[in-house]
Write a protein that holds these residues in place. Sequence first.
Motif, PDB file in Angstrom:
ATOM      1  N   ASP A   1      -7.535  -2.953  -5.556  1.00  0.00           N
ATOM      2  CA  ASP A   1      -6.905  -1.681  -5.904  1.00  0.00           C
ATOM      3  C   ASP A   1      -7.365  -0.608  -4.922  1.00  0.00           C
ATOM      4  O   ASP A   1      -8.555  -0.321  -4.814  1.00  0.00           O
ATOM      5  CB  ASP A   1      -7.276  -1.278  -7.333  1.00  0.00           C
ATOM      6  CG  ASP A   1      -6.657  -2.205  -8.366  1.00  0.00           C
ATOM      7  OD1 ASP A   1      -5.577  -2.744  -8.095  1.00  0.00           O
ATOM      8  OD2 ASP A   1      -7.270  -2.385  -9.441  1.00  0.00           O
TER       9      ASP A   1
ATOM     10  N   THR B   1      -1.839   1.812  -6.655  1.00  0.00           N
ATOM     11  CA  THR B   1      -1.542   1.127  -5.396  1.00  0.00           C
ATOM     12  C   THR B   1      -2.543   0.010  -5.166  1.00  0.00           C
ATOM     13  O   THR B   1      -3.751   0.199  -5.312  1.00  0.00           O
ATOM     14  CB  THR B   1      -1.599   2.104  -4.206  1.00  0.00           C
ATOM     15  OG1 THR B   1      -0.702   3.195  -4.456  1.00  0.00           O
ATOM     16  CG2 THR B   1      -1.189   1.420  -2.920  1.00  0.00           C
TER      17      THR B   1
ATOM     18  N   LEU C   1       1.509  -4.511   0.184  1.00  0.00           N
ATOM     19  CA  LEU C   1       1.145  -3.320  -0.584  1.00  0.00           C
ATOM     20  C   LEU C   1       2.104  -3.182  -1.755  1.00  0.00           C
ATOM     21  O   LEU C   1       3.316  -3.398  -1.606  1.00  0.00           O
ATOM     22  CB  LEU C   1       1.222  -2.056   0.276  1.00  0.00           C
ATOM     23  CG  LEU C   1       0.100  -1.806   1.287  1.00  0.00           C
ATOM     24  CD1 LEU C   1       0.459  -0.622   2.172  1.00  0.00           C
ATOM     25  CD2 LEU C   1      -1.223  -1.545   0.566  1.00  0.00           C
ATOM     26  N   THR C   2       1.569  -2.821  -2.914  1.00  0.00           N
ATOM     27  CA  THR C   2       2.392  -2.563  -4.098  1.00  0.00           C
ATOM     28  C   THR C   2       2.069  -1.184  -4.646  1.00  0.00           C
ATOM     29  O   THR C   2       0.898  -0.830  -4.820  1.00  0.00           O
ATOM     30  CB  THR C   2       2.137  -3.614  -5.191  1.00  0.00           C
ATOM     31  OG1 THR C   2       2.578  -4.891  -4.737  1.00  0.00           O
ATOM     32  CG2 THR C   2       2.897  -3.263  -6.463  1.00  0.00           C
ATOM     33  N   ARG C   3       3.120  -0.424  -4.928  1.00  0.00           N
ATOM     34  CA  ARG C   3       2.984   0.902  -5.529  1.00  0.00           C
ATOM     35  C   ARG C   3       3.753   0.927  -6.836  1.00  0.00           C
ATOM     36  O   ARG C   3       4.959   0.626  -6.875  1.00  0.00           O
ATOM     37  CB  ARG C   3       3.542   1.970  -4.575  1.00  0.00           C
ATOM     38  CG  ARG C   3       3.621   3.364  -5.158  1.00  0.00           C
ATOM     39  CD  ARG C   3       2.261   4.001  -5.313  1.00  0.00           C
ATOM     40  NE  ARG C   3       2.341   5.352  -5.865  1.00  0.00           N
ATOM     41  CZ  ARG C   3       1.295   6.119  -6.113  1.00  0.00           C
ATOM     42  NH1 ARG C   3       0.062   5.668  -5.841  1.00  0.00           N
ATOM     43  NH2 ARG C   3       1.441   7.331  -6.610  1.00  0.00           N
TER      44      ARG C   3
ATOM     45  N   GLN D   1       5.532   2.969  -9.532  1.00  0.00           N
ATOM     46  CA  GLN D   1       6.119   4.308  -9.610  1.00  0.00           C
ATOM     47  C   GLN D   1       7.433   4.238 -10.377  1.00  0.00           C
ATOM     48  O   GLN D   1       8.241   3.331 -10.138  1.00  0.00           O
ATOM     49  CB  GLN D   1       6.369   4.838  -8.197  1.00  0.00           C
ATOM     50  CG  GLN D   1       6.727   6.314  -8.111  1.00  0.00           C
ATOM     51  CD  GLN D   1       5.510   7.218  -8.257  1.00  0.00           C
ATOM     52  OE1 GLN D   1       4.445   6.898  -7.735  1.00  0.00           O
ATOM     53  NE2 GLN D   1       5.660   8.324  -8.948  1.00  0.00           N
TER      54      GLN D   1
ATOM     55  N   ASN E   1       7.715  -1.655  -9.606  1.00  0.00           N
ATOM     56  CA  ASN E   1       6.749  -2.025  -8.578  1.00  0.00           C
ATOM     57  C   ASN E   1       7.464  -2.057  -7.236  1.00  0.00           C
ATOM     58  O   ASN E   1       8.390  -2.852  -7.030  1.00  0.00           O
ATOM     59  CB  ASN E   1       6.133  -3.398  -8.858  1.00  0.00           C
ATOM     60  CG  ASN E   1       5.154  -3.364 -10.014  1.00  0.00           C
ATOM     61  OD1 ASN E   1       4.839  -2.311 -10.549  1.00  0.00           O
ATOM     62  ND2 ASN E   1       4.676  -4.527 -10.403  1.00  0.00           N
TER      63      ASN E   1
ATOM     64  N   ASN F   1       7.255  -2.884  -3.352  1.00  0.00           N
ATOM     65  CA  ASN F   1       6.433  -3.782  -2.550  1.00  0.00           C
ATOM     66  C   ASN F   1       6.903  -3.810  -1.093  1.00  0.00           C
ATOM     67  O   ASN F   1       8.106  -3.804  -0.820  1.00  0.00           O
ATOM     68  CB  ASN F   1       6.497  -5.212  -3.096  1.00  0.00           C
ATOM     69  CG  ASN F   1       6.305  -5.279  -4.592  1.00  0.00           C
ATOM     70  OD1 ASN F   1       5.217  -5.072  -5.099  1.00  0.00           O
ATOM     71  ND2 ASN F   1       7.385  -5.557  -5.323  1.00  0.00           N
TER      72      ASN F   1
END
Length: 290
Positions: A211, A216, A242-244, A246, A250, A252
Amino acid sequence: MRILSLPILLAWALCGTAQAVEREADSYNIDTDITIKTDQRTRGISDSLMEPSLTLHTEIAHESGLIGLLEVARVSKKQFPDGSGAAITLGLGYRWGDPEAWHFGVGAAAELFPGAKFDAPHTFDLSTFTPGDFKTTDFNSNFLLFEANYGALEGRMLYVVSKTYRGADTGGVCGQMLLLASNPTDALECYGRGDHDSRGSMLFDLDYTVDLMPATSLRLHVGHQKVKNFKEADFTDYQIGLTRKQWGLNWNVDWYATDTNARELYQVQDGNKLRATDGNKVVFSVTRRF
């Protein structure tokens, strides 16, 4: 993560107590994800011929440690000829241990490509310089799985128990090399080893997730496949993602790279041109979890 609602309602009706509902709700959970992506990659190789894909993934986990999964993904009919354009993965396993320390898993899985198959020669006569003994091969694979993990570090090994791994046999490997290689020497050497399948192949994966911020995370992956009887099909793959999280989704972005031994094994005829499916690529995807 969604708690199954039907067993909860049945428990309420039969028992009439909140305690029964709580016990039932704690017994098993189900996660369902739908992902739209710009490319469907498996071990770094494109299965959708570098075109967008849609994936449905459902996973059911029981409090005892039993786990089952179903995944359906869109794949290219040019790569998997005569097929339905779908890849279906089924799995059943058992996990135990401390998620924050050592934890383990064992299981069995099947990867199916309904209807997909190809015909290819399994022998080659050097005296007449002609291929022979044509056989039909499908792409379906069955695996046994073992994983050993520590915290966010996950190690996984799959052992192929089906006759072939994704169609890797003498016709699928040597035949593809003979068809597409600029120099047929390696293909003839492959045929010279005799008619073989790829049962006993082994796949290895090592993943680490960290993390970076509350919403993120960073994913690192390295994998290697060792294909039984066909060193030409061995390769290593890498992934950085990378994963956000929001707006309930998700988001990616993943970079894939491969180090293949025989690139012609990962080339596909698309009209009047060949397209390589093992090239490095950045893939964008969006996942909705239910």
